[in-house]
Write a protein that holds these residues in place. Structure first.
Motif, PDB file in Angstrom:
ATOM      1  N   GLY A 196      34.476  42.379   6.165  1.00  0.00           N
ATOM      2  CA  GLY A 196      35.045  43.762   6.647  1.00  0.00           C
ATOM      3  C   GLY A 196      36.284  44.344   6.570  1.00  0.00           C
ATOM      4  O   GLY A 196      36.858  43.939   5.469  1.00  0.00           O
ATOM      5  N   PRO A 197      36.775  44.846   7.519  1.00  0.00           N
ATOM      6  CA  PRO A 197      38.100  45.424   7.544  1.00  0.00           C
ATOM      7  C   PRO A 197      39.197  44.218   7.393  1.00  0.00           C
ATOM      8  O   PRO A 197      40.416  44.810   7.073  1.00  0.00           O
ATOM      9  N   ARG A 198      38.730  43.075   7.375  1.00  0.00           N
ATOM     10  CA  ARG A 198      39.832  41.912   7.178  1.00  0.00           C
ATOM     11  C   ARG A 198      39.654  41.230   5.928  1.00  0.00           C
ATOM     12  O   ARG A 198      40.080  40.331   5.403  1.00  0.00           O
ATOM     13  N   ALA A 199      39.020  41.940   4.947  1.00  0.00           N
ATOM     14  CA  ALA A 199      38.711  41.577   3.668  1.00  0.00           C
ATOM     15  C   ALA A 199      40.009  41.163   2.868  1.00  0.00           C
ATOM     16  O   ALA A 199      40.116  40.166   2.301  1.00  0.00           O
ATOM     17  N   ALA A 200      41.090  41.955   3.035  1.00  0.00           N
ATOM     18  CA  ALA A 200      42.326  41.759   2.249  1.00  0.00           C
ATOM     19  C   ALA A 200      42.975  40.333   2.818  1.00  0.00           C
ATOM     20  O   ALA A 200      43.491  39.738   1.839  1.00  0.00           O
ATOM     21  N   ARG A 201      42.795  40.187   4.045  1.00  0.00           N
ATOM     22  CA  ARG A 201      43.354  38.826   4.824  1.00  0.00           C
ATOM     23  C   ARG A 201      42.426  37.571   3.990  1.00  0.00           C
ATOM     24  O   ARG A 201      43.183  36.589   3.734  1.00  0.00           O
ATOM     25  N   PHE A 211      34.623  32.977  -6.495  1.00  0.00           N
ATOM     26  CA  PHE A 211      35.145  33.975  -5.198  1.00  0.00           C
ATOM     27  C   PHE A 211      34.582  35.490  -5.520  1.00  0.00           C
ATOM     28  O   PHE A 211      35.037  35.976  -6.460  1.00  0.00           O
ATOM     29  N   LEU A 212      33.598  35.872  -4.828  1.00  0.00           N
ATOM     30  CA  LEU A 212      32.787  36.944  -4.832  1.00  0.00           C
ATOM     31  C   LEU A 212      33.272  37.943  -3.630  1.00  0.00           C
ATOM     32  O   LEU A 212      33.553  37.784  -2.806  1.00  0.00           O
ATOM     33  N   PHE A 213      33.404  39.146  -4.100  1.00  0.00           N
ATOM     34  CA  PHE A 213      33.829  40.306  -3.174  1.00  0.00           C
ATOM     35  C   PHE A 213      32.691  40.838  -2.848  1.00  0.00           C
ATOM     36  O   PHE A 213      31.560  41.163  -3.576  1.00  0.00           O
ATOM     37  N   LEU A 214      32.588  41.505  -1.345  1.00  0.00           N
ATOM     38  CA  LEU A 214      31.703  42.300  -0.748  1.00  0.00           C
ATOM     39  C   LEU A 214      32.216  43.192   0.135  1.00  0.00           C
ATOM     40  O   LEU A 214      32.303  42.851   1.278  1.00  0.00           O
ATOM     41  N   ASN A 215      33.056  43.940  -0.480  1.00  0.00           N
ATOM     42  CA  ASN A 215      34.174  44.585   0.669  1.00  0.00           C
ATOM     43  C   ASN A 215      34.428  46.104   0.388  1.00  0.00           C
ATOM     44  O   ASN A 215      33.982  46.589  -0.731  1.00  0.00           O
ATOM     45  N   GLY A 216      34.929  46.624   0.950  1.00  0.00           N
ATOM     46  CA  GLY A 216      35.675  48.144   0.804  1.00  0.00           C
ATOM     47  C   GLY A 216      34.601  49.136   0.871  1.00  0.00           C
ATOM     48  O   GLY A 216      34.708  50.277   0.118  1.00  0.00           O
TER      49      GLY A 216
END
Length: 407
Positions: free
Chosen positions: A225-230, A352-357
């Motif tokens: 979620g909002p902590r995705a960049a971290r 490493f897969l993204f599910l963000n933003g």
């Protein structure tokens, strides 16, 4: 789900898939994985706060719409509508699962200038091509159908009354989580604090938990979620996702409206919708919209008094006499690059897969996003909707996939 239902330590030292974040996106992915007969791996879902008190999933409007400017986003919401309306069937006709519906009061976009009206017309063409039932309305038509609106400044409206409105997101979330666990996904109350890459930097070998364990992984999904960049930074990757604060208020009107209120997007950006029983829910944010700290959920009463309420009372005069009954601040997981999802694998760190933003429309996209991510994890490709336009590589290329219809 209470913390007593989550262990704090994993039962294994290695998993085929580790999902970082167990809210709506992580749980959707876990459910679609464990529900797929072609997937026979092990799944660990790491959730830092199993009360889910501050997650974006808990602060949502719980509505869906098909009024997007990108055809893929329209089709994603169409799948969500199908999934919600057929939830029990998707979940194996489990009689414990409720039969859900969508309260289709629609989204009403209001344009107060010709430039925005042109955008609504362009969006209509995209939506119609995808089979959506969107229709444009003149100010006179709006006033006739919804006489409570003040349309003195409105040029054009856009609404869709088919599969567009409120749905019970919490029920879907609960059953994804419950069935995923019943099908073998392991949820723990813990936090990923570090990741280790292999020597040439092409894979994540292991993750380290706050409790000290190091867990070997086959693939890692960033669903934080909002902590995705971290989370991405632990893998040495930068992504343009920031927590942006969004305020919500539930209020009761002294004189309720005589018909359903669409989720109305005022030209100011303030939005308000039907909540039932003479109550309504509205949302907004400050004109200055900075990234905020991950734990900043403080309310700002000035925004209500000086911005949101005056706009509501102007647009809907019956809302001059109202009483706020509940309020909260939540976070959008805002992709500041193009307001669209980032998903799929990284270009160099291949597992490493993204599910963000998701920028405020994540809940309604969660069925398709979880399904697509599970497909990629299982087959190495998307087999339902082609989600490759959302892949991370567009970030590296500097080629935004703009979504204009962001609330």
């Amino acid at each position: 789900m209470s913390t007593t239902q989550f262990d704090t330590t994993p039962s294994r030292s290695a998993y085929d898939v580790i999902i970082v974040g167990g809210a709506i996106m992580g749980s959707s992915t876990a459910w679609f994985l464990t529900n797929n007969p072609d997937f026979d791996g092990t799944v660990l879902v790491v959730e830092r706060d199993p009360t889910y008190e501050f997650c974006s999933t808990a602060h949502t409007n719980s509505c869906m719409r098909q009024q997007f400017s990108n055809e893929l986003n329209v089709r994603i919401s169409q799948f969500a509508a199908n999934f919600v309306k057929n939830l029990r069937e998707y979940m194996g006709n489990d009689e414990r699962v409720p039969q859900l519906s969508i309260r289709s009061f629609g989204y009403m976009y209001l344009a107060d200038n010709e430039a925005f009206a042109s955008v609504l017309r362009e969006n209509l063409a995209v939506q119609k091509a995808a089979g959506a039932a969107t229709q444009l309305m003149t100010p006179d038509q709006i006033a006739a159908a919804y006489p409570f609106y003040n349309v003195y400044d409105i040029v054009l409206g856009s609404i869709n009354l088919v599969d567009e409105g409120y749905w019970d997101g919490s029920a879907v979330f609960d059953w994804w989580r419950r069935q995923a666990q019943e099908h073998g996904a392991e949820y723990i109350a813990n936090e990923v604090t570090a990741m280790t890459r292999n020597a040439n930097g092409t894979r994540i070998d292991s993750v380290t938990l706050a409790s000290g364990e190091t867990i070997t992984c086959g693939q890692v999904v960033n669903a934080s979620g909002p902590r995705a960049a971290r989370t991405s930074a632990m893998a040495g990757i930068d992504i343009p996702v920031e927590p942006r604060k969004r305020y919500s208020w539930v209020f009761k009107a002294d004189t309720p409206l005589d018909r359903d209120l669409p989720l109305t997007i005022d030209p100011s950006g303030v939005h308000v919708r039907e909540n039932g029983g003479g109550t309504y829910q509205c949302g907004g944010h400050s004109d200055i919209d900075p990234a905020v700290a991950y734990d900043d959920f403080a309310m700002d009463q000035d925004i209500w008094e000086n911005h949101v309420w005056p706009i509501l009372a102007t647009r809907i005069p019956q809302f001059e006499a109202i009483k706020v009954t509940n309020e909260w601040a939540g976070h959008y997981s805002m992709n500041v690059f193009d307001h669209n999802a980032i998903m799929g694998p990284h270009t160099q760190v291949e597992n490493f897969l993204f599910l963000n933003g998701f920028s405020g429309h994540g809940l309604q996209q969660s069925p398709a996003m979880g399904r697509g991510t599970a497909e990629w994890l299982t087959y190495g490709e998307y087999r339902s909707l082609d989600m490759t336009p959302f892949n991370y590589e567009r970030i590296e290329r500097g080629e935004p996939l703009i979504e204009k219809a962001v609330i």
